[in-house]
Design an enzyme around this catalytic site. Structure first.
Site, short mmCIF file in Angstrom:
data_model
loop_
_atom_site.label_atom_id
_atom_site.label_comp_id
_atom_site.label_asym_id
_atom_site.label_seq_id
_atom_site.Cartn_x
_atom_site.Cartn_y
_atom_site.Cartn_z
CG ASP A 1 17.35 37.61 -26.49
OD1 ASP A 1 18.81 37.75 -26.52
OD2 ASP A 1 16.99 36.92 -25.35
CB CYS B 1 32.85 25.70 -10.09
SG CYS B 1 32.46 27.09 -10.95
CE1 TYR C 1 17.86 36.32 -34.70
CE2 TYR C 1 16.68 38.14 -34.05
CZ TYR C 1 17.45 37.70 -34.89
OH TYR C 1 17.76 38.33 -35.97
CD GLN D 1 18.99 34.01 -21.25
OE1 GLN D 1 20.06 34.03 -21.01
NE2 GLN D 1 18.47 34.53 -22.44
CD GLU E 1 15.04 29.49 -31.35
OE1 GLU E 1 15.44 30.72 -30.53
OE2 GLU E 1 15.90 28.98 -32.03
CB CYS F 1 39.61 27.76 -14.55
SG CYS F 1 38.08 27.21 -15.10
CB CYS G 1 24.56 38.02 -25.58
SG CYS G 1 24.59 37.25 -27.19
CB CYS H 1 38.29 30.59 -8.15
SG CYS H 1 38.39 28.62 -8.97
N1 SAH Z 1 15.01 34.89 -26.09
C1 SAH Z 1 15.40 33.45 -25.66
C2 SAH Z 1 16.58 33.06 -26.53
C3 SAH Z 1 17.64 33.98 -26.82
S1 SAH Z 1 19.14 33.14 -27.45
C4 SAH Z 1 15.65 33.48 -24.19
O1 SAH Z 1 15.86 34.62 -23.49
O2 SAH Z 1 15.78 32.42 -23.63
C5 SAH Z 1 18.97 33.37 -29.10
C6 SAH Z 1 18.05 32.71 -30.01
O3 SAH Z 1 18.04 32.86 -31.25
C7 SAH Z 1 18.56 30.98 -29.78
O4 SAH Z 1 17.52 30.17 -29.41
C8 SAH Z 1 18.91 30.53 -31.18
O5 SAH Z 1 18.59 29.36 -31.50
C9 SAH Z 1 17.86 31.66 -31.90
N2 SAH Z 1 18.45 32.10 -33.32
C10 SAH Z 1 19.78 32.10 -34.10
N3 SAH Z 1 19.47 32.65 -35.25
C11 SAH Z 1 18.29 32.71 -35.38
C12 SAH Z 1 17.60 33.33 -36.67
N4 SAH Z 1 18.12 33.69 -37.72
N5 SAH Z 1 16.26 33.52 -36.58
C13 SAH Z 1 15.58 32.98 -35.42
N6 SAH Z 1 16.19 32.60 -34.23
C14 SAH Z 1 17.60 32.36 -34.22
#
Ligand code: SAH
Length: 453
Positions: free
Chosen positions: A383, A161, A314, A285, A335, A80, A410, A74
C-alpha cells in the site's frame, strides 16, 4: 504554430477529461484544460495561460450542459481547493474514477485482459471525513478559519464543509469565537510571527469521540482553560483537547510536541471489529466507512486459509495487518515511520493479536534483508504512497515468488507502471477494484489482485 491568443474568448467542445477532473478541449488544434467543464459540453472560455504544449482556459459560460452536470452543494466550491469534481453528479464521479483507472492500466500499463470493476461508491457521499485541518489567518483585521483556495494559500472562511463531519464545523466556530473575543494573536505564514496556526479535529466515526488540536507557534496559549470550557460545554463528544507546538517556518501542519489541555491523549475508533488508538500525528485513513470496504476487498483478494505467511508492506499503524492477521498464520508489517510502528504494536496489543511482527524501515531495504535471512511470504500486500513501489522491492518480490500480491494504490499511474513491471516478470494482474475513498474529489483508490503465472 497554432492560432491561440491569450485573453481571447473562444467557443469549444469538451472532448475529454484529465485525471485531475479538468475538461479538455481544443482551440484551433491547440489543447486547453478548463476547470469545471465536462466532457460533451459546448462552452465559452477565455484563454488565460499558454504554455508550450497546452493552454489553460477559464470557463465563462456553459452553452450545452452535460447530463452529468449537477449543482455543487457547497457555496465555496468555485474557490475552495478541497473538492474538485462536485459539479459532476455522484454516478458520473464514479464513472470518471473507473475511466481514470482503466485509462492508466490499459494505456500506460498496456494490460489488455485484466478485469476492471466499476468503482464502489458510498451510499451517502457526504460528511465522510474523520479529520479536518483548518488554517487560521487574518486579512484586514478579519479572522479567517477554513480551507485554502485552489492552488494558493489564501484562506476561505468556511462555516460548513459538506465532506467533513458536522462536529468539525462546530469546533471551528467555537475556536473562531474564542480567538476573536480574546483577541488571540494569529500566525502570519509569510513572516513566521504570531500564535495560532491551525485547528485540527479528529473524529471517531463509530465511537463518536472527538479530538481537538490547536497548533501554535509558541509554547503556550493565553486563556486556554476558557477555550477548554467553551469547547467542552458546546460539544460534549470532545474527549481530548491538545496544544501542538510547531515553531518551524514550514508548510508541515503539525510539530512534534503535544501538550494535553483536557481529557485523553488519544481517541479511539473501530474499523471492522478492530479498535485503533488515534493520536494527533498518526496516519489513519480519512474515510472510515470506505476503508472497511477497501480492507475487506484486500483481505478477499489475499485468499488466505490460515496457513500463510503474509507481508503487509507500507503498513502505517498496522490497520491492514490486523485485518489480515485473523486469516493468516503470521503477518510481517513494514513501515518507514517509527512512531507509526509504535502505534501499530500498541494497536495489535489492544486487540489481543499476537501473530504480527512489525519492522521499521523502508520496504525496499527491509524486505531484501528479511528474504536473505530465509523468511518468505505466500502473500504480499503493498500500500505504497503516491510514488508507488521501489523497483528493488518489486525485484525482491519477483525473486521470492509469492503466490499472490495484493496492491492497494492511491495513484493509478504508478500502479500501472508497477503492474507492467510485474507482468513482464511472471505475474499477472487478474482483477482491479477501484473504491471511492474521496467522494467529490478526483482522487481514486484501487485494489488489485495479482497472481503468479
Ligand atoms: N496501509 C496503511 C498506510 C498506507 S499510507 C493504511 O492503510 O493505513 C503509505 C504508508 O507508507 C505511510 O504510512 C508511509 O509512511 C509509508 N512509507 C512511505 N515510504 C515507505 C517505504 N519506502 N517503506 C515503507 N513504508 C513507507
Amino acid at each position: 504554430m497554432a492560432e491561440v491568443v491569450k485573453n481571447e474568448e473562444y467557443t469549444i467542445e469538451i472532448t475529454g477529461m484529465t485525471h485531475e477532473g479538468q475538461g479538455v478541449g481544443r482551440v484551433n488544434n491547440f489543447t486547453v484544460f478548463i476547470d469545471g467543464a465536462l466532457v460533451g459540453e459546448k462552452v465559452r472560455i477565455k484563454v488565460i495561460k499558454i504554455n508550450k504544449n497546452y493552454g489553460v482556459g477559464k470557463l465563462l459560460e456553459i452553452l450545452t450542459p452535460s447530463s452529468q452536470r449537477t449543482t455543487p452543494f457547497c457555496a465555496h466550491y468555485k474557490r475552495c481547493g478541497g473538492c474538485g469534481i462536485q459539479h459532476m453528479n455522484y454516478q458520473a464521479q464514479l464513472q470518471f474514477k473507473t475511466n481514470t483507472v482503466k485509462d492508466n492500466i490499459r494505456r500506460l500499463g498496456k494490460l489488455e485482459d485484466v478485469v476492471i470493476h466499476d468503482t464502489i461508491g458510498m451510499e451517502n457521499a457526504m460528511n465522510y471525513r474523520n479529520k479536518a485541518q483548518y488554517p487560521v489567518g487574518q486579512v484586514k483585521g478579519n479572522t479567517l478559519i477554513g480551507f485554502y483556495a485552489t492552488r494558493s494559500h489564501d484562506i476561505i472562511d468556511i462555516t460548513s464543509c459538506g465532506i467533513q463531519s458536522s462536529v468539525s464545523d462546530k469546533v471551528r466556530q467555537v475556536c473562531k469565537d474564542f480567538i476573536i473575543k480574546n483577541n488571540i494573536e494569529i500566525y502570519d505564514e509569510e513572516k513566521g510571527t504570531g500564535l495560532i496556526r491551525h485547528i485540527m479535529t479528529r473524529v471517531g466515526y463509530k465511537t463518536g469521540e472527538v479530538m481537538v488540536v490547536v497548533v501554535i507557534n509558541k509554547d503556550d496559549l493565553p486563556r486556554k482553560q476558557q477555550l477548554v470550557k467553551e469547547l467542552t460545554s458546546a460539544i460534549p463528544e470532545i474527549r481530548s483537547i491538545l496544544l501542538n507546538i510547531n515553531k518551524k517556518k514550514t508548510n508541515v501542519i503539525l510539530g512534534d510536541r503535544n501538550v494535553k489541555l483536557y481529557g485523553e491523549e488519544v481517541i479511539t475508533d473501530y474499523i471492522g471489529r478492530y479498535k485503533f488508538n488515534i493520536s494527533p500525528l498518526s496516519f489513519f485513513q480519512v474515510n472510515p466507512v470506505q476503508t472497511e470496504v477497501l480492507y475487506s476487498k484486500a483481505l478477499e483478494y489475499a485468499g488466505l486459509t490460515g496457513k500463510e505467511t503474509v507481508f503487509d508492506l507500507y503498513c502505517g499503524i498496522g490497520t491492514i495487518s490486523l485485518f489480515l492477521s485473523e486469516k493468516a498464520k503470521k503477518v510481517y508489517g513494514v513501515e518507514v515511520v517509527e512512531e507509526a510502528i509504535d502505534d501499530a504494536r500498541e494497536n495489535a496489543r489492544i486487540n489481543g493479536v499476537e501473530n504480527i511482527e512489525f519492522m521499521v524501515g523502508e520496504a525496499e531495504r527491509v524486505i531484501p534483508e528479511v528474504y536473505k535471512s530465509g523468511v518468505t511470504a505466500d502473500v504480499v500486500v503493498v500500500d505504497p504512497p503516491r510514488k508507488g513501489c521501489d523497483e528493488v522491492l518489486l525485484e525482491t518480490l519477483v525473486d521470492m515468488q509469492p503466490q499472490r500480491i495484493v496492491y492497494v494504490s492511491c495513484n493509478p499511474s504508478t500502479l500501472a507502471r508497477d503492474l507492467k513491471y510485474l507482468e513482464e516478470k511472471g505475474y499477472k494482474a487478474v482483477e482491479v477494484q477501484p473504491v471511492d475513498m474521496f467522494p467529490q474529489t478526483a482522487h481514486v483508490e484501487t485494489v488489485v489482485l495479482i497472481e503468479r503465472k
